[in-house]
Design a protein around this motif. Structure first.
Motif, mmCIF file in Angstrom:
data_model
loop_
_atom_site.group_PDB
_atom_site.id
_atom_site.type_symbol
_atom_site.label_atom_id
_atom_site.label_comp_id
_atom_site.label_asym_id
_atom_site.label_seq_id
_atom_site.Cartn_x
_atom_site.Cartn_y
_atom_site.Cartn_z
ATOM 1 N N PRO A 45 -29.992 3.706 18.273
ATOM 2 C CA PRO A 45 -29.018 3.076 19.174
ATOM 3 C C PRO A 45 -29.677 2.592 20.464
ATOM 4 C CG PRO A 45 -28.797 5.469 19.238
ATOM 5 C CD PRO A 45 -29.817 5.171 18.184
ATOM 6 N N ILE A 46 -29.490 1.349 20.783
ATOM 7 C CA ILE A 46 -30.104 0.762 21.983
ATOM 8 C C ILE A 46 -29.053 -0.013 22.753
ATOM 9 C CG2 ILE A 46 -31.820 -0.893 22.843
ATOM 10 C CD1 ILE A 46 -33.556 -0.228 20.445
ATOM 11 N N GLY A 47 -28.948 0.297 24.071
ATOM 12 C CA GLY A 47 -28.087 -0.501 24.949
ATOM 13 C C GLY A 47 -28.823 -1.789 25.288
ATOM 14 N N GLU A 48 -29.419 -1.810 26.466
ATOM 15 C CA GLU A 48 -30.274 -2.963 26.788
ATOM 16 C C GLU A 48 -31.697 -2.659 26.366
ATOM 17 O OE1 GLU A 48 -29.765 -4.254 30.831
ATOM 18 O OE2 GLU A 48 -27.596 -3.878 30.691
ATOM 19 N N LEU A 49 -32.426 -3.713 26.019
ATOM 20 C CA LEU A 49 -33.801 -3.543 25.553
ATOM 21 C C LEU A 49 -34.731 -4.416 26.374
ATOM 22 C CD1 LEU A 49 -35.871 -2.437 23.512
ATOM 23 C CD2 LEU A 49 -35.166 -4.247 21.939
ATOM 24 N N LYS A 50 -35.753 -3.798 26.937
ATOM 25 C CA LYS A 50 -36.748 -4.547 27.718
ATOM 26 C C LYS A 50 -38.070 -4.533 26.981
ATOM 27 C CE LYS A 50 -35.566 -4.329 32.567
ATOM 28 N NZ LYS A 50 -36.035 -3.979 33.907
ATOM 29 N N MET A 51 -38.653 -5.696 26.832
ATOM 30 C CA MET A 51 -39.974 -5.819 26.219
ATOM 31 C C MET A 51 -40.981 -6.006 27.341
ATOM 32 S SD MET A 51 -39.129 -5.843 22.985
ATOM 33 C CE MET A 51 -38.048 -6.529 21.702
ATOM 34 N N LEU A 52 -41.886 -5.069 27.518
ATOM 35 C CA LEU A 52 -42.839 -5.126 28.623
ATOM 36 C C LEU A 52 -44.272 -5.205 28.100
ATOM 37 C CD1 LEU A 52 -41.194 -2.332 30.812
ATOM 38 C CD2 LEU A 52 -41.013 -4.812 31.163
ATOM 39 N N ALA A 53 -45.075 -5.997 28.798
ATOM 40 C CA ALA A 53 -46.493 -6.103 28.445
ATOM 41 C C ALA A 53 -47.240 -6.619 29.667
ATOM 42 C CB ALA A 53 -46.692 -7.005 27.230
ATOM 43 N N SER A 54 -48.519 -6.893 29.481
ATOM 44 C CA SER A 54 -49.323 -7.378 30.603
ATOM 45 C C SER A 54 -48.920 -8.814 30.960
ATOM 46 C CB SER A 54 -50.801 -7.342 30.227
ATOM 47 O OG SER A 54 -51.027 -8.282 29.190
ATOM 48 N N ARG A 65 -33.957 -7.085 15.796
ATOM 49 C CA ARG A 65 -32.647 -7.231 15.159
ATOM 50 C C ARG A 65 -32.333 -8.726 15.116
ATOM 51 N NH1 ARG A 65 -30.392 -1.487 17.741
ATOM 52 N NH2 ARG A 65 -31.591 -0.257 16.291
ATOM 53 N N ASP A 66 -31.163 -9.162 15.503
ATOM 54 C CA ASP A 66 -30.951 -10.620 15.414
ATOM 55 C C ASP A 66 -31.023 -11.318 16.758
ATOM 56 O OD1 ASP A 66 -28.729 -9.262 16.039
ATOM 57 O OD2 ASP A 66 -27.573 -9.858 14.274
ATOM 58 N N LYS A 67 -31.811 -10.755 17.669
ATOM 59 C CA LYS A 67 -31.957 -11.408 18.982
ATOM 60 C C LYS A 67 -33.431 -11.733 19.264
ATOM 61 C CE LYS A 67 -30.121 -10.356 23.005
ATOM 62 N NZ LYS A 67 -29.592 -9.546 24.139
ATOM 63 N N THR A 68 -33.621 -12.670 20.165
ATOM 64 C CA THR A 68 -34.969 -12.962 20.623
ATOM 65 C C THR A 68 -35.089 -12.518 22.083
ATOM 66 O OG1 THR A 68 -35.158 -14.818 19.126
ATOM 67 C CG2 THR A 68 -36.672 -14.775 20.984
ATOM 68 N N TYR A 69 -36.157 -11.813 22.377
ATOM 69 C CA TYR A 69 -36.381 -11.287 23.723
ATOM 70 C C TYR A 69 -37.606 -11.961 24.333
ATOM 71 C CZ TYR A 69 -33.198 -7.516 22.392
ATOM 72 O OH TYR A 69 -32.110 -6.786 21.983
ATOM 73 N N THR A 70 -37.537 -12.139 25.644
ATOM 74 C CA THR A 70 -38.703 -12.658 26.355
ATOM 75 C C THR A 70 -39.475 -11.479 26.945
ATOM 76 O OG1 THR A 70 -37.497 -14.659 26.891
ATOM 77 C CG2 THR A 70 -39.469 -14.194 28.208
ATOM 78 N N ILE A 71 -40.765 -11.457 26.703
ATOM 79 C CA ILE A 71 -41.590 -10.369 27.232
ATOM 80 C C ILE A 71 -41.700 -10.511 28.745
ATOM 81 C CG2 ILE A 71 -43.914 -9.362 27.243
ATOM 82 C CD1 ILE A 71 -44.158 -10.249 24.305
ATOM 83 N N GLU A 72 -41.457 -9.407 29.438
ATOM 84 C CA GLU A 72 -41.585 -9.388 30.897
ATOM 85 C C GLU A 72 -42.888 -8.707 31.282
ATOM 86 O OE1 GLU A 72 -38.048 -7.681 32.821
ATOM 87 O OE2 GLU A 72 -36.945 -8.116 30.969
ATOM 88 N N GLU A 73 -43.399 -9.116 32.432
ATOM 89 C CA GLU A 73 -44.616 -8.465 32.920
ATOM 90 C C GLU A 73 -44.292 -7.060 33.420
ATOM 91 O OE1 GLU A 73 -46.677 -10.440 36.099
ATOM 92 O OE2 GLU A 73 -48.116 -8.787 36.319
ATOM 93 N N LEU A 74 -45.096 -6.108 33.007
ATOM 94 C CA LEU A 74 -44.919 -4.720 33.433
ATOM 95 C C LEU A 74 -45.271 -4.579 34.917
ATOM 96 C CD1 LEU A 74 -44.632 -1.626 32.867
ATOM 97 C CD2 LEU A 74 -47.057 -1.666 32.228
ATOM 98 N N THR A 75 -44.305 -4.076 35.711
ATOM 99 C CA THR A 75 -44.576 -3.740 37.113
ATOM 100 C C THR A 75 -43.894 -2.403 37.400
ATOM 101 O OG1 THR A 75 -42.568 -4.664 38.094
ATOM 102 C CG2 THR A 75 -44.383 -6.218 37.698
ATOM 103 N N GLU A 76 -44.081 -1.892 38.595
ATOM 104 C CA GLU A 76 -43.432 -0.623 38.937
ATOM 105 C C GLU A 76 -41.926 -0.772 39.018
ATOM 106 O OE1 GLU A 76 -45.418 1.101 42.280
ATOM 107 O OE2 GLU A 76 -47.229 1.510 41.083
ATOM 108 N N LYS A 77 -41.451 -2.017 39.127
ATOM 109 C CA LYS A 77 -40.000 -2.237 39.230
ATOM 110 C C LYS A 77 -39.347 -2.491 37.878
ATOM 111 C CE LYS A 77 -40.398 -3.869 43.964
ATOM 112 N NZ LYS A 77 -40.608 -5.065 44.791
ATOM 113 N N SER A 78 -40.154 -2.433 36.817
ATOM 114 C CA SER A 78 -39.624 -2.798 35.497
ATOM 115 C C SER A 78 -38.573 -1.822 34.980
ATOM 116 C CB SER A 78 -40.768 -2.837 34.470
ATOM 117 O OG SER A 78 -41.708 -3.840 34.798
ATOM 118 N N PHE A 79 -38.499 -0.603 35.542
ATOM 119 C CA PHE A 79 -37.747 0.460 34.874
ATOM 120 C C PHE A 79 -36.346 0.700 35.426
ATOM 121 C CE2 PHE A 79 -42.267 1.133 34.245
ATOM 122 C CZ PHE A 79 -42.324 1.168 32.873
#
Lengths: 357, 357
Positions: A45-54, A65-79
């Motif tokens: 079960p997932i509410g919101e999903l964040k994809m993080l990378a460099s 699943r049936d959505k497309t996500y944009t990868i966000e840059e990992l920072t200290e504010k990502s969480f």
């Protein structure tokens, strides 16, 4: 306390009834990609999903699943708003960002070695020591903290060895590994493939990840050598077994070798026990053990291979036999195979997350 | 007694001063071909040379030194005038023809398992128990008989382990092997190569020699499984060690695994000793041992690999370290690599023949 969806911060203060908001750190790596497959297959079960990378990967797209996500840059504010952060971007990234995730209220399940031996951080194989999470008091949405995922070789060893330990008390384990390319990441898998092509074409192999030819060869594990003559991978198997079993007395002697196989590790394991245990008892214990698949057919000489274990959840166990070199029935040998990316990393981490739900 | 060349039958009755007449049985196989290379490289003295193989290969040509030889079909009459017969055509051929060779007056050095455990047949690793030939009374040209070449895995283990045994008395050996394709012959090497190509091209792998995919995979050794759960290869390491050391009490527990490597075996070996032996002593013992090359550089993480040992005479030894799982300094672990075709077969047999000269 309601079953209706909430904003993360509300659900967090109210105790968990809704799906957690999840962040995946290192989503473009071999384990990060496997996180997505495992979460989808297990219907996590997932509410919101964040994809993080460099920063290098930020802006790219990832399907889930049936959505497309944009990868966000990992920072200290990502969480902000994240309940559960699955980290698999190497130890230095975990050291740099796990505290920020915890400060933002998340439970971190960390696949790196950064916190495994840290006091107070539970080191968990769900089939072995699920109670360690509760003992540490970590709760999704209530008590953030870090839970460490053990080293892949340790997980694959302890899933079958722990039930035997419970049956007859292990006092010494001698293990030799046959480790797949995946343990060194997606680039190592690509290097093995490229080198294999080159060698077959009579060309010199391209060596970027490892300083030796890997194709049609094998070598002592490339992790740093310790002053005692054991490499880090081997010492992880020693120290992590002690921590997971809460028993620093059990002897563990590991030889870690990398073989030209893609994604499943094999291990040849010999165990000495305090108490006698015969083959039939051992086989029955393993048959009833969670996370274990027996493949031990002597008549047709059919035992686990890395390909059998690839893309599978369970650790495959065979060659169960009385150790010929001890005369008192207190020794057993086994040969086991487990998917390094899956049970050795992503699956074990998701199983830890499931314990939190 | 003269140094002038003689006909074989004359030199035989007169004691050896001239070069022996040699027959190679199974000359078209991987080991047979290596016999030729080793005999040439070591400048082994040869009077007449007979190339023997099955009817299928008879009539074909083989080059040796600067001559071309025609392969003859192996029959019971092939050994007339032969002083030394090097057999490597499998156990059933050895069983069928070795007696004929001995009856014709030859000393047979047999690479198969046919006679290894036969009472009165010496089983010899020249660095380990050269005296066994004299004890059996076998002499070229005087006293024909069979000398057995041990199993490749046994040879590669005992070259480094025996000097440590002499230094501190081994009581238990736990060994896991990483065995090359060559142990199953030239066709298995070709199958590994073909399968690797096929897998890289996304095609299903052709499986003729082994019932599993071999490329990018590994599997429990394909020899027959015994009722005790050990396969024949593993039991060879037990029984042959007992015979070669003339010590049936030493415990040997082997796990034999075939890995996708071409021609050199690796072995992860842990030894328990009666007496303490430290790393520095072990390293010095090995440095002075015949047939051993040390490759044990912890600083640069450089240890033996199968490619290092390929086409080499010596067994390469590294990862020499105190066993962490015993507390009294009576345990060592090693990682060794040796060329299966060469020291594991052809070279060892030719070294046996050299002892006869």
């Amino acid at each position: 306390m309601t079953s209706a969806p909430h904003a993360a911060d509300q659900s967090r203060s109210a105790g968990r009834t809704s799906a957690p908001n999840v962040a995946i750190v290192g989503v473009t790596g071999a384990v990060g990609q496997e996180f997505l497959r495992v979460l989808e297959q297990r219907n996590f079960p997932i509410g919101e999903l964040k994809m993080l990378a460099s920063a290098r990967s930020a802006g790219k797209s990832v399907a889930f699943r049936d959505k497309t996500y944009t990868i966000e840059e990992l920072t200290e504010k990502s969480f902000k708003g994240v309940d559960l952060a699955l980290f698999s971007a190497g130890g230095s990234i975990s050291k740099k960002y796990a505290d920020a995730a915890v400060a933002a209220g998340a439970v971190v399940v960390d696949n790196s070695s950064a916190f495994r031996m840290t006091e107070g951080v539970p080191l968990v194989v769900p089939e072995v020591n699920p109670e360690a999470i509760e003992q540490a008091g970590i709760k999704l949405g209530e008590k953030p903290g870090i839970i460490a995922n053990p080293n892949c070789s340790t997980i694959i060893m302890l899933v079958p060895v722990t039930p035997l330990h419970k049956a007859a008390k292990a006092k010494r384990i001698i293990v030799s590994t046959y480790q797949a390319a995946s343990g060194a990441g997606a680039a190592a898998m690509a290097e093995l493939e490229q080198q294999s092509r080159e060698v077959l074409e009579g060309k010199p192999p391209t060596m970027e990840i490892f300083p030796f030819q890997y194709a049609f060869n094998l070598f002592s594990h490339n992790s740093d050598m310790q002053p005692n003559g054991y490499n880090q991978e081997e010492m992880k198997m020693v120290h992590e077994t002690h921590k997971i079993w809460n028993d620093a007395k059990v002897g563990v002697n590991a030889t870690c070798i990398r073989v030209p196989v893609m994604r499943a590790h094999a291990e040849s394991i010999t165990i000495e026990f305090e108490n006698p245990i015969d083959e039939a008892t051992a086989r029955e214990v393993l048959r009833q053990s969670p996370g274990v698949s027996l493949m031990d057919d002597r008549e047709s000489n059919r035992f686990p291979t890395p390909l059998d274990a690839s893309d599978r959840d369970n650790v495959y166990v065979g060659r169960i036999r009385t150790d010929l070199s001890v005369t008192d029935g207190r020794g057993l040998s086994l040969f086991v195979c487990g998917d390094q990316i899956r049970k050795g990393a992503a699956l074990n981490a998701v199983q830890i997350a499931e314990l939190l739900l």
